[in-house]
Design a protein around this motif. Structure first.
Motif, PDB file in Angstrom:
ATOM      1  N   LEU A   1       0.661  -8.339  -2.348  1.00  0.00           N
ATOM      2  CA  LEU A   1       0.505  -7.129  -3.154  1.00  0.00           C
ATOM      3  C   LEU A   1       0.980  -5.895  -2.390  1.00  0.00           C
ATOM      4  CD1 LEU A   1      -0.513  -5.726  -5.699  1.00  0.00           C
ATOM      5  CD2 LEU A   1      -2.792  -5.638  -4.644  1.00  0.00           C
TER       6      LEU A   1
ATOM      7  N   ARG B   1      -1.625 -11.612 -10.144  1.00  0.00           N
ATOM      8  CA  ARG B   1      -2.954 -11.353 -10.688  1.00  0.00           C
ATOM      9  C   ARG B   1      -3.642 -12.605 -11.188  1.00  0.00           C
ATOM     10  NH1 ARG B   1      -2.103  -5.897 -14.390  1.00  0.00           N
ATOM     11  NH2 ARG B   1      -1.816  -4.414 -12.671  1.00  0.00           N
TER      12      ARG B   1
ATOM     13  N   PRO C   1      -4.600  -9.919   4.663  1.00  0.00           N
ATOM     14  CA  PRO C   1      -5.211  -9.864   3.331  1.00  0.00           C
ATOM     15  C   PRO C   1      -4.341  -9.077   2.342  1.00  0.00           C
ATOM     16  CG  PRO C   1      -6.845  -9.405   5.030  1.00  0.00           C
ATOM     17  CD  PRO C   1      -5.508  -9.437   5.711  1.00  0.00           C
ATOM     18  N   HIS C   2      -4.119  -9.660   1.183  1.00  0.00           N
ATOM     19  CA  HIS C   2      -3.357  -9.024   0.106  1.00  0.00           C
ATOM     20  C   HIS C   2      -1.935  -8.644   0.542  1.00  0.00           C
ATOM     21  CE1 HIS C   2      -7.214  -8.857  -1.916  1.00  0.00           C
ATOM     22  NE2 HIS C   2      -7.708  -8.095  -0.953  1.00  0.00           N
TER      23      HIS C   2
END
Length: 216
Positions: A159, A214, A155-156
């Motif tokens: 980022l 984003r 997850p992520h």
């Protein structure tokens, strides 16, 4: 007293000259990068990868020519900037087409990031060589994380990768600008410029991934 004062003035002049020359090389490399990105705007990702290999080869060759030929080292630095621009062209075109605002945001954030950390690294008297070693191993670990994230859903992950990359290159930026102040060898300017340009480029790409991500 006179000899000490004269030596200090000579050192200050040498440092200022190295700073000016190095940052001039950084600016020229950035200009050639922009030219390469324009030339390669219609190139495929495959052509960009070939250009990346050429840029990497030029960077390695600079290590061998630095002690032998200043002219060859400067020429290789220019080739590195131009080829890296070609290599990054498909990515930049993608963002310019789909999310141009991310490019401006990443550029502004990079300028603030490098300006703040570069100034701190240039001003500090603390030896940052240990930090550079930690950042090197951390970068290898980050690359491994990136490979794992290709095959394992985390997850992520994108980022996390970018934020950790910014932390690592914060350390590299501090160290490279400290080297810029401490070095007295004017011949080291092209190599220092290559290191600082790589710091700037990587920071820009990490910010670009964050701002562009984003909107995914």
């Amino acid at each position: 007293m006179y000899d000490t004062t004269t030596a200090r003035r000579s050192q200050a002049v040498s440092t200022n000259t190295l700073f000016a020359r190095t940052m001039s090389f950084v600016a020229a490399t950035a200009a050639l990068f922009a030219l390469g990105a324009y030339v390669g705007r219609d190139f495929t990702h495959g052509a960009g990868f070939v250009a990346f290999l050429g840029a990497f080869a030029a960077l390695i060759a600079m290590r061998f020519t630095a002690a032998r030929s200043r002219e060859a080292t400067v020429a290789l630095l220019g080739a590195f900037g131009l080829l890296m621009g070609v290599a990054m062209a498909p990515t930049l075109v993608y963002y310019a087409t789909t999310d141009p605002q991310a490019l401006w945001q990443a550029g502004g954030a990079t300028a603030l990031f490098i300006g703040a950390l570069g100034s701190a690294g240039y001003a500090t008297n603390r030896d940052l060589s240990g930090l550079a070693r930690v950042c090197f191993w951390a970068l290898l670990a980050l690359l491994l994380f990136g490979v794992v994230a290709i095959f394992v859903r985390i997850p992520h992950a994108s980022l996390i990768y970018s934020v950790l990359g910014l932390v690592i290159f914060a350390g590299f930026t501090l160290f490279d600008f400290q080297r810029l102040r401490r070095s007295q060898n004017i011949a080291s300017a092209p190599l220092l410029a290559a290191s600082i340009f790589l710091d700037i480029l990587n920071v820009f790409l990490f910010f670009l991934n964050i701002f562009g991500g984003r909107r995914d």
